[in-house]
Write a protein that holds these residues in place. Sequence first.
Motif, short mmCIF file in Angstrom:
data_model
loop_
_atom_site.label_atom_id
_atom_site.label_comp_id
_atom_site.label_asym_id
_atom_site.label_seq_id
_atom_site.Cartn_x
_atom_site.Cartn_y
_atom_site.Cartn_z
N PHE A 107 5.51 3.41 -5.47
CA PHE A 107 4.74 2.18 -5.31
C PHE A 107 4.55 1.58 -6.69
O PHE A 107 4.06 2.25 -7.60
CB PHE A 107 3.38 2.44 -4.66
CG PHE A 107 2.62 1.17 -4.40
CD1 PHE A 107 2.81 0.46 -3.24
CD2 PHE A 107 1.73 0.67 -5.34
CE1 PHE A 107 2.14 -0.73 -2.99
CE2 PHE A 107 1.04 -0.51 -5.12
CZ PHE A 107 1.24 -1.22 -3.94
N ASN A 123 2.66 2.90 3.13
CA ASN A 123 3.92 2.49 3.73
C ASN A 123 5.11 3.31 3.27
O ASN A 123 6.26 3.00 3.59
CB ASN A 123 4.15 1.00 3.49
CG ASN A 123 3.02 0.17 4.07
OD1 ASN A 123 2.43 -0.65 3.38
ND2 ASN A 123 2.66 0.42 5.32
N ALA A 124 4.84 4.38 2.50
CA ALA A 124 5.88 5.39 2.23
C ALA A 124 6.14 6.22 3.48
O ALA A 124 7.14 6.92 3.56
CB ALA A 124 5.43 6.31 1.10
N MET A 143 6.01 -1.35 -2.06
CA MET A 143 6.34 0.03 -1.75
C MET A 143 7.84 0.14 -1.59
O MET A 143 8.47 -0.61 -0.85
CB MET A 143 5.65 0.46 -0.44
CG MET A 143 5.93 1.90 -0.05
SD MET A 143 5.21 3.10 -1.18
CE MET A 143 6.63 4.15 -1.49
N ASN A 146 11.20 2.70 -0.80
CA ASN A 146 11.75 3.95 -0.30
C ASN A 146 13.20 4.06 -0.70
O ASN A 146 13.84 3.06 -1.06
CB ASN A 146 11.59 4.06 1.22
CG ASN A 146 10.21 4.55 1.61
OD1 ASN A 146 9.23 4.33 0.90
ND2 ASN A 146 10.10 5.17 2.76
N LYS A 177 -3.16 0.74 -3.86
CA LYS A 177 -2.20 0.03 -4.70
C LYS A 177 -2.00 0.72 -6.05
O LYS A 177 -1.52 0.11 -7.00
CB LYS A 177 -2.68 -1.41 -4.89
CG LYS A 177 -2.87 -2.13 -3.55
CD LYS A 177 -3.35 -3.54 -3.74
CE LYS A 177 -3.71 -4.17 -2.40
NZ LYS A 177 -2.60 -4.17 -1.45
N ASP A 203 0.84 -1.19 0.00
CA ASP A 203 0.00 0.00 0.00
C ASP A 203 0.88 1.24 0.00
O ASP A 203 1.96 1.25 0.59
CB ASP A 203 -0.90 0.01 1.23
CG ASP A 203 -2.02 1.01 1.12
OD1 ASP A 203 -1.78 2.22 1.35
OD2 ASP A 203 -3.15 0.62 0.80
N ASN A 204 0.40 2.29 -0.66
CA ASN A 204 1.12 3.57 -0.67
C ASN A 204 1.33 4.13 0.73
O ASN A 204 2.24 4.93 0.94
CB ASN A 204 0.36 4.59 -1.52
CG ASN A 204 0.78 4.57 -2.97
OD1 ASN A 204 1.82 5.11 -3.32
ND2 ASN A 204 -0.02 3.93 -3.81
N ARG A 257 6.07 13.36 1.26
CA ARG A 257 5.09 12.52 0.56
C ARG A 257 4.35 13.28 -0.53
O ARG A 257 3.26 12.87 -0.96
CB ARG A 257 4.13 11.91 1.59
CG ARG A 257 4.77 10.82 2.43
CD ARG A 257 3.95 10.45 3.63
NE ARG A 257 4.05 11.44 4.70
CZ ARG A 257 3.46 11.32 5.89
NH1 ARG A 257 2.73 10.25 6.14
NH2 ARG A 257 3.60 12.26 6.81
N PRO A 265 10.51 8.82 0.56
CA PRO A 265 9.75 7.83 -0.20
C PRO A 265 10.22 7.75 -1.65
O PRO A 265 10.71 8.73 -2.21
CB PRO A 265 8.31 8.35 -0.14
CG PRO A 265 8.29 9.35 0.95
CD PRO A 265 9.66 9.93 1.02
#
Length: 446
Positions: free
Chosen positions: A389, A148-149, A396, A398, A305, A145-146, A295, A386
């Motif tokens: 994704f 987790n940035a 995800m 980084n 996603k 999932d985004n 972000r 970040p």
Amino acid sequence: SYDSSITSQPSLTDNKLTLDVTYVQDLGNNIPSSGFDITPIRLSRKILQDNTPQSDTNIDFSKVNSDTNGKGLYYTNKNTEDGKTTYYFRGAVTNNYVYFAGYYWRIIRINEDGSIRIIYQGTTPNATGSNATIGYSAFNSMLGDNANAGYMYGEPTTYIDGFGNSNGGVSQALSSETIKMSKTYSFDKTTGIYALTGDIVDGTYSKDYYGYYTFRSVSTISGDTMYKILETGTKDGYNILTDFNMYTAFFSTSYEQAHKNEVDSNIKTYLENWYENHLLSYDAYISDTGFCNDRTLYSGNGIGKTPTTYDSLGRLRLKKTPNFSCSNASHDLFTVGNDKGNGMSKYKIGLITADEVAYAGGVYWSSNINSNYYLYTGSHYWTMSPGSFENGGGYMYNIIFSNTGIVIYSGVSNPYGVRPVINLNPNVEVISGNGTSTSPYVIKTS
């Protein structure tokens, strides 16, 4: 002056004095020879005194540092906080060492507010590899999932069992130790947790276990991210998955929900625990300048996603234009207080940004190994920034500092080195040293 002959109150008690002041930036080069107590001296002044700051106008940030493309102390007010000047070290400098709180550090820059940003070097001045870290940690344990940035992220709102696109030949190195596996699993839609069921066995990533479900960590039988083994191989002494399905239940439904500062990331918890155990008694000397987990979107919407690229990666990969400012400070600048940031940090600690690595001499996916600058340690470690994704693997990414000295990105669940960054107060004093490894700046703490 005071006239002692006056014995009564004057009728005129208010007046206005207007002064025209001519001033220049004090670079610490013209210290009065007498009449002033100049010892001990503030660290920021000592840095400027011991170096000759240069404008970075002619630096080409699309190329790595070199003797002709940046070595020494530079200054800029371009792409900085409120257009203020910051001074930063670049290249193979050898005079940016600090000894503070029982550890050696390297000076990254004098921030726009006058505080001094430093990165952990270890218990010896020239430590490399794992010795230049406080240990290893995933950035976040969840992948799909985004959200987790984020250095912090929002709680999931939607669970989807079985998001499992094939990872299409991507080699993901995992431990060669035996792990728990099973042919069956259960899924809790309330918690989003997968669990192995049935006949759970101990095995390795090999063709004997194609079609089995497993988790990343040794002895783990449940979690929010699960793998189905499709194909395996070996690399550098490790058993690896070369093709797999990844099941992850975490799914956000809006940018605000995904990037809400609600849940601490793994690395935030790791850093703050270390600060509490090692730096808390020095808290008065450390500034709440903040750390940017930018972000801002470069492409995509940052939801669930959806394939998304974040601005840090866009700046460094495509534009080659690093940035010191934090474009959404009220949300992405992690501070303890909320005067200038989001007030969501427990302690005044964070990580270097990918942009700061670029200013120091790193280039995103450069074809050249770059070991000739002060941030190089010979191993991977995390930045605060970040990356992207990518929906094909539900992964995800980084940005990290690589073991070859270039800037790359990697999955947030990988355990990479952690090099803490703190900001010393603008008024901290130096009691000795000239910034070299044999004579680092020693900070007065009593």
